[in-house]
Design an enzyme around this catalytic site. Structure first.
Site, PDB file in Angstrom:
ATOM      1  N   LEU A 165       0.840  -1.197   0.000  1.00 47.74           N
ATOM      2  CA  LEU A 165       0.000   0.000   0.000  1.00 47.74           C
ATOM      3  C   LEU A 165       0.874   1.245   0.000  1.00 47.74           C
ATOM      4  CD1 LEU A 165      -0.032   1.530   3.001  1.00 47.74           C
ATOM      5  CD2 LEU A 165      -1.388  -0.453   3.578  1.00 47.74           C
ATOM      6  N   CYS A 278       9.703   3.861   2.964  1.00 52.62           N
ATOM      7  CA  CYS A 278      10.093   2.604   2.306  1.00 52.62           C
ATOM      8  C   CYS A 278      11.246   2.705   1.322  1.00 52.62           C
ATOM      9  CB  CYS A 278       8.894   2.029   1.567  1.00 52.62           C
ATOM     10  SG  CYS A 278       7.668   1.363   2.671  1.00 52.62           S
TER      11      CYS A 278
END
Ligand code: UDX
Ligand code: ADP
EC number: 1.1.1.22
Length: 464
Positions: A165, A278
């Protein structure tokens, strides 16, 4: 196949919160407990005011309103959560190590290890443990080893279920994922565990989008996906520098190459640089893993994506300085946006932090307006870099609650986040409030350049 009736998720953050909310929504028959060591965070998830949930994501509060205290619960009682569960998700943070071996590159697995030890200590019956945190490869093996060596004879199946996501669209991405990846052992019990998790997602995700692999492929696919996405941004950002030196326009170039179906149109938006929890972390991990296997060329190849990203942030700050007659000393620079992208209050690795830090080196005064980020978060982000003292940061950086206040007597506006609202502001009013020449540095290429120039602004873009 074992039917899952009770899920516990350890970690109520950006990944655990939205993922469990959607799992609970789509599986009313499953009781979902989210536990966290951070009592304030849990209190905020349980709070009456849904506008004050710890995480801002479009669509999230509606799902929490529908499921909370029905089959979705937030608690600090981690042991009870573990004990009650058939399936335990680990969604704790895995920051880059700031000390020792692998410092600055390897992921710090201490939070994961703590979770594993607690699971091993508490569990009285067989459990499926799902790693959800963004993790480097080999984590499942580490988890397995801790669980098997410290547990009290209980059997654990470890699955890797990486998170794809994106923040700001988390709910959308969870409701309609491109794919769900489930990695596990190719043994009978491993297959049963994979099937059990497949059935949880199968409540709303079409079967052909649920991919079962071995653990290694699953873990490495996560790093690979993020490395490829970040590489696209660094590639187009590299071209933006060349565009600025020539007559080319990076948005035109991106459109032209994106129409080639072999290349595709997504993730070609040139910007002040990518941020988020990330991309950098996962690539650094990849670099670290490659190096540890002696694959220096592979490590160098991927590290270049990070080097280019650092260059892009620096280049943006340098441009502000250069176009301000080579000095920003004592000048007021208004920052529009601090989050690493729009529609989130997350600021991890946001380009804004680094651009501000470079400008502070030059003794600029910075006034920040962001629709969702708190004042304390902005100060904490700058202090974390440890390049300027807390006193200096608090005296040079002001955080305001209105864009119009930010631009009063400002020499320049710098757009760091692509929040939609920035485009619709009363730019005539902004022009009137600012000192002249009124410079706008659009780090996201979102503003209407012609209109702003018509009002008298001097507009600088990325890659134009
Ligand atoms: C990313 C991955 O997309 C997601 O699959 C993974 O699970 C976690 O990491 P996220 O970090 O939330 O998600 O946001 P993403 O939309 O990927 O954006 C990352 C950064 O790249 C942001 O700073 C964004 O502004 C920037 N970006 C993105 C660009 O500069 N240009 C683009 O074209 C796309
Ligand atoms: P992510 O983006 O990966 O979700 P966050 O930092 O938003 O990362 O969330 C991780 C959460 O995990 C935090 O709320 C943190 O308090 C929690 N956490 C970390 N270690 C533990 C632990 N051992 N037990 C329970 N919760 C933990």
């Amino acid at each position: 196949m074992k039917e899952i009736k009770n899920i516990c998720c350890i970690g109520a953050g950006y990944v655990g919160g939205p993922t469990m909310a959607v799992i609970a929504l789509k599986n009313p028959q499953i009781k979902v407990n989210i536990v966290d060591i951070n009592a304030d965070r849990i209190a905020a998830w349980n709070g009456d005011d849904l506008d004050k949930l710890p995480i801002y994501e479009p669509g999230l509060k509606e799902i929490v309103a529908e499921t909370r205290n029905k089959n979705l619960f937030f608690s600090t009682d981690i042991s009870k959560g573990i004990d009650d569960a058939d399936m335990i998700f680990i969604s704790v943070n895995t920051p880059t190590k700031t000390y020792g071996k692998g410092k600055g590159q390897a992921a710090d697995l201490k939070y994961i290890e703590l979770c594993a030890r607690q699971i091993a200590e508490v569990a009285k019956d067989d459990k499926i443990v799902v790693e959800k945190s963004t993790l480097p490869v080999r984590t499942a093996e580490a988890l397995k080893s801790i669980l098997e060596n410290t547990g009290n004879g209980v059997k654990f199946e470890i699955l890797s279920n990486p998170e794809f996501l994106a923040e700001g669209t988390a709910v959308e991405d969870l409701l309609a994922p491109d794919r769900v990846l489930i990695g596990g052992d190719n043994t009978v019990t491993g297959q049963e565990a994979k099937d059990a998790l497949t059935s949880v997602y199968g409540s709303w995700v079409p079967k052909d989008r649920i991919l079962q692999t071995n653990v290694w492929s699953s873990e490495l696919s996560k790093l690979t996906a993020n490395a490829f996405l970040a590489q696209r941004i660094s590639s187009i950002n590299a071209m933006s520098a060349l565009c600025e030196e020539t007559e080319a326009d990076v948005d035109e170039v991106a459109k032209a190459i994106g129409m080639d179906t072999r290349i595709g149109a997504k993730f070609l938006k040139s910007s002040v640089g990518f941020g988020g929890s990330c991309f950098q972390k996962d690539i650094l991990n990849l670099v670290y893993i490659a190096k540890s296997y002696g694959l220096q060329e592979v490590a160098d190849y991927w590290e270049q994506v990070i080097i280019l990203n650092d260059y892009q942030k620096r280049r943006f700050a340098d441009k502000i300085i250069r176009e301000s007659y080579n000095t920003v000393n004592g000048k007021r620079i208004a920052f529009f946006g601090w989050a690493f992208k729009k529609d989130t209050n997350d600021t991890r690795e946001s380009a804004a932090i680094y651009v501000a830090d470079y400008l502070l080196d030059e003794q600029a005064d910075i006034v920040v307006y962001d629709p969702k980020v708190s004042t304390e978060q902005i100060y904490a982000d700058l202090e974390y870099l440890n390049t300027h003292s807390a006193e200096e940061i608090r005296s040079r950086v002001k955080v305001v609650s209105s864009p119009y206040e930010a631009v009063e007597k400002a020499h320049a506006v710098a757009v760091l986040t692509e929040w939609d609202e920035f485009v619709t502001y009363d730019w005539e009013k902004i022009y009137d409030e600012m000192l002249k020449p009124a410079n706008v540095f659009d780090g996201r290429n979102i503003l209407k350049k012609d209109q702003l120039e018509g009002l008298g602004f001097k507009v600088f873009n990325i890659g134009k």
